[in-house]
Structure formats: structure tokens, C-alpha cells
Design an enzyme around this catalytic site. Structure first.
Site: not given
Ligand code: FAD
Ligand code: NAD
Length: 479
Positions: A58, A188-189, A192, A211, A277-279, A451
Site C-alpha cells: 500500500k 496471474g491477474a 497481487i 492470466e 499465482v496464489g499463496r 453531502h
């Protein structure tokens, strides 16, 4: 005699450290074992999340986003700041500073709450005993009435793209590039791939995302996913769907990636490649063979709804167990388990766990999407509202995106909220709270929103469920 604790937690990620703090707050004598050592050789708390995950990613997402704002959008709003240049070394220094503040905070919280921090590798040797092997190789044994396994997860590696120092990297490596790669490949889309692909694309990389699946973000409502795909493409991410990576070769500091798609075999050359591609759950060295804690077919520690393992008194939480691999899910499980150990009633609502992809705009969702609800045979009504019709979003120069509420057609109960917008990760809390409280879409529609605020788009989406959005031309006539 071995030191004796009411609770020993193995792992100080957002699952483990939260469980330990809560247990100590509830008056239990608690220890937390952590083996993570930082670049300076110091044991640090916070796990994947604080050291190489949520927080550092982040920090880079924020700095790279600010750079793009300055480069591409300041002039539009009347700020002539010249041509900015990214200072990568300074960005990494900022990121490392953010990590240091966060991990230091956890150690301070341990002290303040009386959690004993044990340094080294913890192993469950019986239902009441944990062995800790320190960084010096010395082993100590501790007794515990209850044990919480919170050992987390590690990136999945795939045979076609073995990690290669500085060239083929996982997510941790992608947080450390000291210069902007000219051509960056991302496998990998998923979350991450989109977040870190965005970071380096914003800073100047030509990013190609490969992907394997034919669909883009299938867990997100299809309208929101379609909008996301369109916007990410416009930002320069070349997302190739249906592209399955089959091999790679490192040649002269370049990575040649082979993949197959609908047109057959393809090849593309990159300066760096990120494999995301993942954990997978991490249990190596955590359990003695004879301790009896069962794993499931995916290698996760098998637990029930209250995170009890197959051995009484031994619990497991976070990425090492079933469910989404998210920090806040790990923390909630940590609090639940501590409460249960202290003798309180506690449970978790797994249907109301939010997910956020911190791109710009952000993609956030909770609960069902329209396509899944329909597939489950639930009749739904939906209400959508575009941020281009929200005053605050226009004033923020961030008019992209939409909010969509999915409600049960019969009961009006909110089943899901899916958003793509600036700060969607903040707005999604409204959907989580609505679901936690069993609200109807009408409850949200009857609520007074400040608002101007981007939250008003959620209000309008709720009004739109019955066709009565105010700031939309094609609304239904009110009966
Ligand atoms: P971990 O955070 O993995 O912690 C486990 C800890 O256990 C580690 O510190 C490890 O050293 C320690 N350990 C393991 N075995 C032992 C042992 N035998 N003895 C002692 N210690 C041990 N999630 C979000 O919700 N939001 C995000 O924005 C987000 N961004 C992410 C970005 C990236 C790049 C990555 C990689 C992940 C991100 N995640 C995010 C996922 C999030 O980091 C994980 O879901 C979360 O950290 C899981 O927490 P945990 O406590 O289960 O495990
Ligand atoms: P992911 O599961 O989100 O995405 C992985 C993607 O890789 C999938 O779309 C999959 O189809 C694709 N894939 C798998 N094998 C492939 C192959 N051989 N070729 C091409 N594509 C392939 O995993 P991730 O992005 O690595 O993230 C891991 C975990 O970390 C996730 O569970 C996520 O929840 C967590 N995380 C969360 C956040 C957040 O909350 N903002 C950020 C980062 C990570």
C-alpha cells in the site's frame, strides 16, 4: 520446570499478534513465538502483512498513485508542477519506514499488554507443549493450556517459472526493485498481479499480465469487473486472459516466457517477471509428526467454524486455515479464538468479509455478486449508481466507477455490495455493516448520508434497488 502459559500463539502476523493481545487483555498468561528476522537481523512482528504484504504494497501503491496524479492530472485541476520524476530509492525508503513504524508498534503493544514475545521457531510437540528453537539453535520447551497456530502462508511457486534472483521474483521481490523494469511480465491477474502490476506500470514499466483463466476477476460482480478491466487497460496494463504459462528461460538478464492461448504457443521477453499465482498455507516445521493435528487436502490446518483443530486445546487461524487469505479475516479469527479460550461465546460471520483490490480506482466487494446469486437460485433485485453522477467524486476529479447493491427480491435483504471507485475500500464498510445487521436495501435508502460524500453513491444505489435513485435520469416513477 518449563515455563507455563495459558496460551501460546505460533506466529505474530495479523492473526497471531491479534490473538495474543486479545488473550492477554482477557487475563490469560500469553506468549507469542515469531521467527521472522528482518534485513538487520532483528526478530520482527507483523508477519507477511506488515513486512512484505498489505502495508508495504500500500505504501508503494500510494506513492506511485501520487506520482501519476502529479504527472497526468495536476494540470487538469489547475496545478502546474512541471514534469515529476519518480525517485525509486526514496520511495523504497519511505516504504521501509512505514514497515518499521508498524512492526515497532506491535512489539510495543505486546509489552503494553503483557504478552511474552518468544523469538525463534515454534513447534507443537504435544497438545500441551511447544518447543521453541531460537536463532542461536538452542531449544526451550514451554507448557501451554491452549495453543494457537497462526503460521500463515507463502507464495505458490510453479515449475515453468522457478524464482531466479532479481529476475523472476515473487511478490516480496517485486516490492524491492531498485529501478523501474522497462518490460515487466506478471503471471496471474489476481489481487497481487493487479496491485503490483499497477505500481510498476504507473512508474513507467510496460506491463503484461498473463492470466490462465478466461474470465477477469470472477469473484467480483460482472458489471464491476467489466468496468475494472476497461479502466486497467486504459491505464496501460496489457491483461491477456486465457494465457497459461508453460515455461521460461533466463538469457542475458532477460526472461523469455512461453505461454499458450487461444492462438496456440506464444513467447514474450521481459526484463523482470513477477510470479503471483496464489499463496499456500505454511505448516513446515510447525507440527510434530505424532501430534495428530489434521491437514485438509489443500494442506491447510483442518478446523471447524470456531477454528478448533482435530486436537482439543489446539486452534488454528488465518492464512494457514480455510477461507480467504486476508489480514482482517485472520485478525477476526484471532479475536474469536481468544474469546473462546477465555470462556466467552464468540463466532464469526464468514459471509460478511470484505475484499479490496487497492488499484486506482479501488475494487471492493462483500457478499454475493449478481451472477453467483442467480446461479444459487436466489431471485435478486439490484441497484447501481455511477460515480460520474456523484458531486464529491466529480470535485475529487475521480468520476470513474460505480456502486452496485444486490438484494434479495423477496425480502429486500442486502446480499452484497460491489464497488469500483476511489476509496472503495472505505465505502465497502457500509455493505459489511448492512450485512452484519441484516439490513434491507430500504434501510440504506432511508439512511441520511453526509453531502457531499462519495458514500452518497451507495445511498443512491440503495435507492436504485427499487428504481428511485434521485440523481439518475432513467429512474422509475415512484408509486
Ligand atoms: P502471516 O501474516 O503470514 O504471519 C504468519 C507468521 O508466522 C509469520 O510472521 C511467520 O514468520 C510466522 N511463523 C510461521 N511459522 C512459524 C513457526 N514455526 N514459529 C514461529 N513463527 C512462525 N491482505 C489484506 O487483507 N489486505 C491487503 O491489502 C493485503 N495485501 C497483501 C499484499 C501482498 C503483497 C501479500 C503477499 C499479501 C497481502 N495480503 C493482504 C494478505 C495478508 O498479508 C495475509 O492474509 C495475512 O498476513 C495473513 O495473516 P496470518 O497471521 O495468518 O499469517
Ligand atoms: P490470487 O489467487 O488472487 O490470483 C492468482 C491468479 O493467478 C489467479 O487469477 C489464477 O487464475 C492465476 N494463475 C494461476 N496459475 C497460473 C498460471 N500458470 N498462468 C497464469 N495465471 C495463473 O493470488 P495472488 O494475487 O497471488 O494473491 C495471493 C493471496 O494474497 C490472495 O489470496 C489474496 O487474498 C491475498 N492478497 C490480498 C490483497 C488485498 O486484500 N488487497 C493483496 C494482495 C494479496
Amino acid at each position: 520446570m518449563a515455563d507455563k502459559f495459558d496460551v501460546i500463539v505460533i506466529g505474530a502476523g495479523p492473526g497471531g499478534y491479534v490473538a495474543a493481545i486479545r488473550a492477554a487483555q482477557l487475563g490469560l498468561k500469553t506468549a507469542c513465538v515469531e521467527k521472522w528476522v528482518n534485513k538487520e537481523g532483528k526478530t520482527v512482528h507483523g508477519g507477511t502483512c506488515l513486512n512484505v504484504g498489505c502495508i508495504p504494497s500500500k505504501a508503494l501503491l500510494e506513492t506511485s498513485h501520487k506520482f501519476v496524479e502529479a504527472r497526468d492530472h495536476f494540470a487538469e485541476i489547475g496545478i502546474d508542477a512541471g514534469e515529476p520524476t519518480p525517485n525509486i530509492a526514496k520511495m523504497l525508503e519511505f516504504k521501509d519506514g512505514v514497515i518499521a513504524k508498524n512492526v515497532g508498534g506491535i512489539s510495543a503493544l505486546f509489552k503494553a499488554n503483557g504478552v511474552t514475545a518468544l523469538e525463534g521457531t515454534g513447534k507443537v510437540v504435544s497438545s500441551k507443549q511447544v518447543e521453541v528453537t531460537g536463532h542461536d539453535g538452542e531449544t526451550a520447551s514451554y507448557e501451554a493450556e491452549n495453543i494457537v497456530i497462526a503460521s500463515g502462508s507463502v507464495p505458490v511457486e510453479i515449475p515453468p517459472t522457478p524464482l531466479t534472483e532479481g529476475l523472476i521474483v515473487d511478490s516480496s521481490g517485486a516490492l524491492e526493485f531498485d529501478e523501474v523494469p522497462k518490460r515487466l511480465g506478471v503471471i496471474g491477474a489476481g489481487v497481487i498481479g493487479l496491485e503490483l502490476g499497477s505500481v510498476w506500470s504507473r512508474l513507467g514499466s510496460d506491463v503484461t499480465v498473463l492470466e490462465a483463466m478466461d474470465s477477469f476477476l470472477p469473484m467480483v460482480d460482472k458489471d464491476v469487473a467489466k468496468e475494472a478491466q476497461k479502466l486497467f487497460k486504459k491505464q496501460g496494463l496489457d491483461i491477456k486472459l486465457g494465457a497459461r504459462v508453460t515455461g521460461s528461460e533466463v538469457k542475458d538478464k532477460e526472461v523469455v516466457v512461453k505461454y499458450t492461448d487461444a492462438n496456440g504457443e506464444q513467447e514474450q521477453t521481459f526484463d523482470k517477471l513477477i510470479v503471483c499465482v496464489g499463496r499456500r498455507p505454511y505448516t513446515e516445521g510447525v507440527l510434530s509428526d505424532d501430534v495428530g493435528v489434521k491437514l485438509d487436502e489443500r494442506g491447510s490446518v483442518f478446523v471447524d467454524d470456531e477454528c478448533r483443530t482435530s486436537v482439543p486445546g489446539v486452534y488454528a487461524i488465518g492464512d494457514v486455515v480455510r477461507g480467504p487469505m486476508l489480514a482482517h479475516k485472520a485478525s477476526e479469527e484471532g479475536m474469536m479464538v481468544a474469546d473462546i479460550i477465555a470462556g466467552h461465546k464468540a463466532e464469526m460471520n464468514y459471509d460478511a468479509i470484505p475484499s479490496v483490490i487497492y488499484t486506482a480506482p479501488e475494487v471492493a466487494w462483500v457478499g454475493m455478486n449478481e451472477q453467483d446469486a442467480k446461479e444459487a437460485g436466489i431471485e435478486v433485485k439490484t441497484g447501481s449508481f455511477p460515480f460520474s453522477a456523484n458531486g464529491r467524486a466529480l470535485a475529487n476529479n475521480a468520476p470513474e466507477g460505480m456502486a452496485k447493491i444486490i438484494a434479495d427480491a423477496e425480502t429486500d435483504r442486502v446480499l452484497g455490495l460491489h464497488i469500483i471507485s476511489q476509496h472503495a475500500g472505505e465505502l465497502i464498510a457500509q455493505g459489511v455493516i448492512a450485512m452484519e445487521f441484516g439490513s434491507s436495501a430500504e434501510d440504506l435508502a432511508l439512511t441520511c448520508y453526509a453531502h457531499p460524500s462519495t458514500s452518497e453513491a451507495v445511498h443512491e444505489a440503495a435507492l436504485a434497488v427499487d428504481g428511485h435513485a434521485i440523481h439518475m435520469a432513467n429512474r422509475k416513477k415512484r408509486k
